[in-house]
Write an enzyme that holds these catalytic residues in place. Structure first.
Site, PDB file in Angstrom:
ATOM      1  N   ASP A  59      70.860  11.387  37.673  1.00 41.47           N
ATOM      2  CA  ASP A  59      71.647  10.436  38.463  1.00 41.47           C
ATOM      3  C   ASP A  59      71.301   9.005  38.073  1.00 41.47           C
ATOM      4  OD1 ASP A  59      69.068  10.818  39.662  1.00 41.47           O
ATOM      5  OD2 ASP A  59      69.786   9.838  41.495  1.00 41.47           O
ATOM      6  N   GLU A  84      67.511  11.411  42.240  1.00 40.25           N
ATOM      7  CA  GLU A  84      66.182  10.799  42.178  1.00 40.25           C
ATOM      8  C   GLU A  84      66.213   9.403  42.762  1.00 40.25           C
ATOM      9  OE1 GLU A  84      62.798   8.463  40.524  1.00 40.25           O
ATOM     10  OE2 GLU A  84      64.948   8.085  40.215  1.00 40.25           O
TER      11      GLU A  84
END
Lengths: 357, 357
Positions: free
Chosen positions: A71, A129
């Protein structure tokens, strides 16, 4: 489209960045990764949400986890990527190039290419994350499948400028409060101003000198900072509450309790409420496999300041380091860009070690 | 229902309070007032929005404005009113009892009763005093019908504990700013913390000693206070901006420019932006009509600290005082309550003066 894992790591970086995957929207990219990696028979693939795990099962004496998050923080007009020159050196510029799709690109390429690495490898590419822990793909996987984390060593591909960064500092946040007595500001002497009462808190912060602490040969620099301040009710009211939110970054030699005691001492006489905390991770570089890794990639180890998911491995008893292309200062920056030379360097380092050469 | 202006001022206070009229919702109460007052032929009634003006035209040598606002701050479970005893003294408790429907009740009763006062009277009951100036009924009337403000003296029925309070302090607000350099809090030494930079601002405020300044025999107490502080971007970012909003209350002997210079001096070395300012009002008690008023009501004059609409009259060259029932410290308070004895006292004082006795 299916990702071409035989492309150069630079081309793979461009392809990964050009599939947007802001936290919460990783599905399409996770699908691409799963499809591309599933084509390789030497890997046993497991999917958990948008986290993809691919393992070799060669019966090697040692197993290593190599992980990266897929991400990014929100895009800000910097996708698709473009090639740019900075000081004469070619870079790929755009969201995710540093944090951390170049690292993921190197990992995907080597996962596909190295059918018989010198150690067994558990590759992990995970989501969320950049947001709260409760959504973090690595955290969720560790809760659901702790067996997948059995390993002798872990490498996280977080940007480290191509250096090996060991362990990480811990972090905690606290609210330091002052109380007063509300009153109309036309008759301020009837009240007691909580914002004025916070003067010593800011003075102590301004005077605070952060320490550098050596842990297993690496020097960790600490920091104690206000990250927010708030107070005030209306333009004509003496405020009865002021809150200073502080963030303490502490060396991995300290536990959370010791770090909290330090903060309590720094603000003695004031109300202190701890809101969150995460212990750091000791470098763990004395493990033989870590020493072999350092020798193979030919890099000197440095302390990592920022808290990263290496602390999750550390907490599970797995020594872990950060090793990835890209300047961490450019992470989340709108000018985020990675030098091609660092992508190559990390690719060569990891390949050398995993090939046992 | 039509208000009964022959009722006691206490009953009229209850009736006025029990018709909710939070700022912006004064319409129904203004309608009641207009209907009740229009029944009296000695008064020439003008309506402007929700502001009602009623004038006598007796050709007296002097004209006085007597004014009060009909709005309140929001109700908080304290309407309808109830009768309570405090230290053995009967009170009416509820929103608006102090600020300032008891004062309006006395005014309405005397406006109806005194068909031939010793001075010509311009009664004004206006809306939106508790909110921004652009909505203030008195401000809007002064722009639309400045002719209605021609007078020798003005009395505002704001709560003054039944005392005569002359003039008022001025008020200004300013933002005092610090700038820094944003950085990740894991590497705080790369940045510069703007909240830490605000430490001297709070220290100067905490050390500041407000002055008492005598103006025309009345002592005005000043004040310099933070009314808000804000700074912070995220829990892991060194903030690059901190803003302290300060409110300076200054004696009416100072103009706005002089007051601004004082604040600039107090925060020398920092960026200061002035956001609003209103000059105070000198007491103006040396006017003969003011002296007659003081003698008639038998009250000693005191300085008013809070800024009130008397400053509008003062700016138009009309000396003005506050004179009303109720403890100003209880204005806006959920325990707002007015002693019946003070309603009577103010009613007797005003009647004595207006009757020329």
């Amino acid at each position: 489209m299916v990702l071409d894992l035989t492309a150069s790591a630079a081309d793979l970086t461009r392809a990964l960045c050009d599939i947007p995957s802001v936290s919460g929207g990783e599905g399409p990219l996770a699908d691409e990764i799963e499809a591309a990696i599933a084509a390789h028979e030497h890997l046993e693939v497991t999917r958990h949400g948008n986290t993809i795990v691919a393992r070799t099962n060669l019966g090697r004496a040692q197993r290593v986890v190599i992980a990266g998050h897929i991400d990014t923080v929100p895009i800000n007009g910097n996708v698709p990527t473009r090639d740019v020159d900075v000081d004469g050196a070619p870079h790929i510029r755009g969201r995710g190039t540093v944090d951390m799709k170049a690292g993921v690109a190197v990992q995907l390429k080597l996962a596909a290419e190295l059918t018989a690495p010198a150690v067994d490898v558990t590759w992990m590419w995970y989501d969320n994350e950049e947001v709260e822990e409760s959504k973090n793909g690595l955290f969720l996987l560790s809760a659901a499948r702790p067996d997948l984390f059995a390993a002798d060593f872990a490498i996280l591909g977080e940007p480290s400028d191509g250096r090996v960064e060991g362990g990480c500092n811990g972090t905690l946040r606290a609210i330091v409060r002052t109380h007063g007595v509300r009153a109309h500001s036309a008759r301020s002497w009837v009240g007691e101003n909580a914002i004025h009462g916070a003067a010593p808190i800011l003075a102590r912060l301004a005077e605070y000198r952060a320490r550098e602490i050596e842990v297993e040969g690496l020097r960790y620099r600490e920091g104690l900072n206000a990250v927010a301040i708030r107070g005030g009710i209306a333009g004509n009211v003496i405020p009865d509450l002021c809150e200073v939110e502080v963030n303490y970054r502490f060396a991995p030699s300290k536990g959370v309790a010791e770090a909290q005691a330090h903060v309590r001492g720094a603000f003695e006489g004031f109300e202190v409420e701890f809101t969150d905390a995460a212990a750091g991770a000791k470098p763990g570089l004395d493990a033989p496999v870590a020493q072999q890794f350092l020798a193979a990639v030919g890099a000197e180890a440095h302390a990592k300041y920022g808290w990263t998911d290496v602390a999750r491995f550390s907490a599970m008893g797995v020594p872990a380091v950060n090793y990835g292309p890209g300047d961490p200062h450019l992470a989340h920056h709108d000018e985020e860009r990675v030098p091609l030379a660092q992508i190559d360097e990390v690719e060569r380092g990891l390949r050398a070690w995993l090939s046992g050469s």
